[in-house]
Design a protein around this motif. Structure first.
Motif, PDB file in Angstrom:
ATOM      1  N   TYR A 177       0.846  -1.192   0.000  1.00 44.28           N
ATOM      2  CA  TYR A 177       0.000   0.000   0.000  1.00 44.28           C
ATOM      3  C   TYR A 177       0.880   1.240   0.000  1.00 44.28           C
ATOM      4  O   TYR A 177       1.744   1.371   0.878  1.00 44.28           O
ATOM      5  CB  TYR A 177      -0.870   0.051   1.254  1.00 44.28           C
ATOM      6  CG  TYR A 177      -1.861  -1.069   1.411  1.00 44.28           C
ATOM      7  CD1 TYR A 177      -3.185  -0.933   0.978  1.00 44.28           C
ATOM      8  CD2 TYR A 177      -1.490  -2.260   2.029  1.00 44.28           C
ATOM      9  CE1 TYR A 177      -4.099  -1.955   1.149  1.00 44.28           C
ATOM     10  CE2 TYR A 177      -2.401  -3.295   2.203  1.00 44.28           C
ATOM     11  CZ  TYR A 177      -3.699  -3.138   1.757  1.00 44.28           C
ATOM     12  OH  TYR A 177      -4.609  -4.158   1.935  1.00 44.28           O
ATOM     13  N   THR A 225      -1.258  -1.174  -4.436  1.00 42.64           N
ATOM     14  CA  THR A 225      -2.452  -0.337  -4.354  1.00 42.64           C
ATOM     15  C   THR A 225      -2.180   0.873  -3.459  1.00 42.64           C
ATOM     16  O   THR A 225      -1.068   1.055  -2.971  1.00 42.64           O
ATOM     17  CB  THR A 225      -3.654  -1.163  -3.823  1.00 42.64           C
ATOM     18  OG1 THR A 225      -4.863  -0.445  -4.006  1.00 42.64           O
ATOM     19  CG2 THR A 225      -3.481  -1.536  -2.359  1.00 42.64           C
ATOM     20  N   GLU A 281      -9.727   5.175  -0.176  1.00 47.18           N
ATOM     21  CA  GLU A 281     -10.546   4.964  -1.361  1.00 47.18           C
ATOM     22  C   GLU A 281     -10.446   6.099  -2.369  1.00 47.18           C
ATOM     23  O   GLU A 281     -11.009   6.018  -3.456  1.00 47.18           O
ATOM     24  CB  GLU A 281     -12.015   4.783  -0.958  1.00 47.18           C
ATOM     25  CG  GLU A 281     -12.261   3.554  -0.088  1.00 47.18           C
ATOM     26  CD  GLU A 281     -13.733   3.352   0.217  1.00 47.18           C
ATOM     27  OE1 GLU A 281     -14.545   4.205  -0.202  1.00 47.18           O
ATOM     28  OE2 GLU A 281     -14.073   2.336   0.852  1.00 47.18           O
ATOM     29  N   PHE A 292      -5.180   5.887  -5.744  1.00 46.00           N
ATOM     30  CA  PHE A 292      -4.079   4.938  -5.890  1.00 46.00           C
ATOM     31  C   PHE A 292      -2.795   5.730  -5.651  1.00 46.00           C
ATOM     32  O   PHE A 292      -2.124   5.574  -4.649  1.00 46.00           O
ATOM     33  CB  PHE A 292      -4.124   4.334  -7.299  1.00 46.00           C
ATOM     34  CG  PHE A 292      -2.942   3.465  -7.653  1.00 46.00           C
ATOM     35  CD1 PHE A 292      -2.835   2.187  -7.124  1.00 46.00           C
ATOM     36  CD2 PHE A 292      -1.968   3.913  -8.526  1.00 46.00           C
ATOM     37  CE1 PHE A 292      -1.743   1.380  -7.448  1.00 46.00           C
ATOM     38  CE2 PHE A 292      -0.890   3.121  -8.854  1.00 46.00           C
ATOM     39  CZ  PHE A 292      -0.774   1.851  -8.325  1.00 46.00           C
ATOM     40  N   ASN A 311      -7.326   2.218  -7.119  1.00 48.22           N
ATOM     41  CA  ASN A 311      -8.466   2.722  -6.358  1.00 48.22           C
ATOM     42  C   ASN A 311      -8.456   4.246  -6.402  1.00 48.22           C
ATOM     43  O   ASN A 311      -7.558   4.884  -5.883  1.00 48.22           O
ATOM     44  CB  ASN A 311      -8.380   2.239  -4.908  1.00 48.22           C
ATOM     45  CG  ASN A 311      -7.013   2.522  -4.277  1.00 48.22           C
ATOM     46  OD1 ASN A 311      -5.986   2.266  -4.880  1.00 48.22           O
ATOM     47  ND2 ASN A 311      -7.004   3.050  -3.063  1.00 48.22           N
ATOM     48  N   GLY A 312      -9.419   4.832  -7.066  1.00 49.78           N
ATOM     49  CA  GLY A 312      -9.480   6.292  -7.136  1.00 49.78           C
ATOM     50  C   GLY A 312      -8.523   6.872  -8.156  1.00 49.78           C
ATOM     51  O   GLY A 312      -8.313   6.307  -9.227  1.00 49.78           O
ATOM     52  N   SER A 339     -11.087   0.079  -9.545  1.00 49.47           N
ATOM     53  CA  SER A 339     -12.398   0.287  -8.933  1.00 49.47           C
ATOM     54  C   SER A 339     -13.217   1.197  -9.833  1.00 49.47           C
ATOM     55  O   SER A 339     -12.671   1.952 -10.650  1.00 49.47           O
ATOM     56  CB  SER A 339     -12.239   0.918  -7.544  1.00 49.47           C
ATOM     57  OG  SER A 339     -11.560   2.153  -7.633  1.00 49.47           O
ATOM     58  N   ASN A 384     -14.655   3.819  -9.272  1.00 48.86           N
ATOM     59  CA  ASN A 384     -14.476   5.255  -9.054  1.00 48.86           C
ATOM     60  C   ASN A 384     -13.105   5.747  -9.518  1.00 48.86           C
ATOM     61  O   ASN A 384     -12.731   6.892  -9.279  1.00 48.86           O
ATOM     62  CB  ASN A 384     -14.645   5.589  -7.567  1.00 48.86           C
ATOM     63  CG  ASN A 384     -13.488   5.089  -6.710  1.00 48.86           C
ATOM     64  OD1 ASN A 384     -12.912   4.035  -6.997  1.00 48.86           O
ATOM     65  ND2 ASN A 384     -13.160   5.814  -5.651  1.00 48.86           N
ATOM     66  N   ALA A 385     -12.353   4.892 -10.175  1.00 48.53           N
ATOM     67  CA  ALA A 385     -11.000   5.260 -10.604  1.00 48.53           C
ATOM     68  C   ALA A 385     -11.033   6.313 -11.712  1.00 48.53           C
ATOM     69  O   ALA A 385     -11.922   6.309 -12.569  1.00 48.53           O
ATOM     70  CB  ALA A 385     -10.242   4.028 -11.080  1.00 48.53           C
ATOM     71  N   ILE A 437     -15.470  -0.588  -5.484  1.00 47.53           N
ATOM     72  CA  ILE A 437     -14.299  -0.344  -4.643  1.00 47.53           C
ATOM     73  C   ILE A 437     -14.144  -1.402  -3.553  1.00 47.53           C
ATOM     74  O   ILE A 437     -13.027  -1.854  -3.265  1.00 47.53           O
ATOM     75  CB  ILE A 437     -14.353   1.078  -4.019  1.00 47.53           C
ATOM     76  CG1 ILE A 437     -13.087   1.368  -3.202  1.00 47.53           C
ATOM     77  CG2 ILE A 437     -15.600   1.270  -3.190  1.00 47.53           C
ATOM     78  CD1 ILE A 437     -11.846   1.550  -3.984  1.00 47.53           C
ATOM     79  N   GLU A 438     -15.248  -1.840  -2.967  1.00 47.00           N
ATOM     80  CA  GLU A 438     -15.153  -2.801  -1.865  1.00 47.00           C
ATOM     81  C   GLU A 438     -14.739  -4.198  -2.352  1.00 47.00           C
ATOM     82  O   GLU A 438     -14.345  -5.048  -1.545  1.00 47.00           O
ATOM     83  CB  GLU A 438     -16.484  -2.886  -1.101  1.00 47.00           C
ATOM     84  CG  GLU A 438     -17.665  -3.383  -1.902  1.00 47.00           C
ATOM     85  CD  GLU A 438     -18.412  -2.268  -2.632  1.00 47.00           C
ATOM     86  OE1 GLU A 438     -19.519  -2.534  -3.131  1.00 47.00           O
ATOM     87  OE2 GLU A 438     -17.870  -1.129  -2.702  1.00 47.00           O
ATOM     88  N   LEU A 470     -12.413  -4.544  -4.862  1.00 45.69           N
ATOM     89  CA  LEU A 470     -11.163  -4.406  -5.611  1.00 45.69           C
ATOM     90  C   LEU A 470     -10.074  -5.345  -5.094  1.00 45.69           C
ATOM     91  O   LEU A 470      -9.497  -6.130  -5.869  1.00 45.69           O
ATOM     92  CB  LEU A 470     -10.682  -2.951  -5.556  1.00 45.69           C
ATOM     93  CG  LEU A 470      -9.402  -2.655  -6.345  1.00 45.69           C
ATOM     94  CD1 LEU A 470      -9.628  -2.849  -7.834  1.00 45.69           C
ATOM     95  CD2 LEU A 470      -8.919  -1.234  -6.055  1.00 45.69           C
TER      96      LEU A 470
END
Length: 258
Positions: free
Chosen positions: A18, A55, A59, A62, A106-107, A126, A128-129, A186-187, A189
Motif C-alpha cells: 500500500y 495499491t 478509497e 491509488f 483505487n481512485g 475500482s 471510481n478510478a 471499490i469494496e 477491488l
C-alpha cells in the motif's frame, strides 16, 4: 520491514503493498520512491511473497501524482536525473520484476501514479478510478515511462490524445482502451486482486517468471523477444516444475509446484 510511506502485508504467498500517504492522496515523493524500491527488493528475496498486489491506502487515490513541491525549482540536469533515477529504481524495476505484480487502482491514478500502475504487469480498477497523464498542463511531459508504456497499452492515437489534452478517463473507458483488465466496485477491488493472484499461484512461478521476461523483451529495442521465448522455453524442460506439471497432467491430478 517497516516503512514511513508504505504498508506491506504478506498472507498466503500474496504480498500487498500500500502506498500510504492518504492525506497527500498517496502522492509520490522521493522518500516514497526509495521505499518502493526497498520494498520490492525485499519481496524479491522473500519466499513467502510469490505475487504482489500494488495499491493505495484509502478509497480516494491509488497515487494522485508526483509531489510537485519537491521538483518545482529543478534545473534541466536535475529534472533529467529525477526521471532517470526514478525509472531505474522503481518503474523499470517493477516492470521487469520476476514475480507477478498486479496494480489495484483505487481512485485517482494520475501522472506518476498512472505510470506506476502501468509498470505493473497488469491492472484492475475500482469503478471510481480516474486515470490520466496531466503533465503537459504543468509544462512538462511524463517522465517515468508514460510516453512509452501508454502507447503500448492503448495505442499511439489514444496515448497522444490523453497526453496532449492532459485529461482524465474513467475506469470503464480505461477498460475499453485496454489500460485495465477489470473494473469492480471499490469494496471488491482487493478481493478481486487476491482472486486473480490465487489463480496465478496455481501455476508454475518459475514458468511465469520466464514468460514475464519473454513478453517484456518483445518491447525492447534491439532485443528479439522470439529468441528469448525459444531460450526460456528450452530451459523449462530442465526444471522440476516441468516434470511435475507434465506428470500431473498425464496422471490427471493437480500439479504441486515447488
Amino acid at each position: 520491514m517497516t516503512f514511513e510511506n508504505l504498508k506491506v502485508d504478506i498472507n498466503d504467498r500474496i504480498a500487498t503493498v500500500y502506498i500510504d500517504r492518504p492525506k497527500k492522496l498517496n502522492a509520490l515523493n522521493r522518500a516514497t520512491i526509495e521505499e518502493l524500491h526497498d520494498a520490492f527488493k525485499f519481496l524479491l528475496d522473500h519466499d513467502e511473497a510469490a505475487v504482489i498486489i500494488l495499491t493505495g491506502s484509502g478509497e480516494k487515490a491509488f497515487v494522485a501524482g508526483a509531489d510537485i513541491s519537491e521538483f518545482s525549482e529543478y534545473s534541466v540536469a536535475e529534472g533529467e536525473d529525477l526521471a532517470a533515477k526514478g525509472q531505474e529504481m522503481v518503474f523499470d524495476y517493477i516492470s521487469n520484476f520476476p514475480k507477478p505484480v498486479i496494480a489495484a487502482v483505487n481512485g485517482f491514478a494520475l501522472g506518476g501514479g498512472l505510470e506506476l500502475a502501468m509498470s505493473a504487469h497488469f491492472r484492475i480498477a475500482s469503478d471510481n478510478a480516474r486515470l490520466g497523464l496531466p503533465e503537459t498542463s504543468l509544462g512538462v511531459i511524463p517522465g517515468y515511462g508514460g510516453t512509452q508504456r501508454l502507447p503500448q497499452l492503448v495505442g499511439k492515437g489514444r496515448a497522444m490524445e490523453m497526453i496532449m489534452t492532459a485529461g482524465m478517463i474513467d475506469a470503464q473507458t480505461a477498460k475499453d482502451y485496454g489500460l485495465v483488465n477489470h473494473v469492480t466496485p471499490i469494496e471488491e477491488l482487493i478481493p478481486l486482486a487476491e482472486k486473480l493472484a490465487n489463480k496465478i499461484l496455481n501455476n508454475s512461478m518459475q514458468a511465469i517468471s520466464s514468460a514475464i521476461m519473454a513478453i517484456n523483451d518483445s518491447y525492447k529495442d534491439g532485443v528479439n523477444g522470439f529468441n528469448t521465448e525459444i531460450k526460456n522455453f528450452g530451459k523449462s524442460f530442465g526444471t522440476e516444475d516441468f516434470k511435475e506439471g507434465t506428470q500431473a497432467f498425464l496422471n490427471k491430478r493437480k500439479a504441486n509446484f515447488k
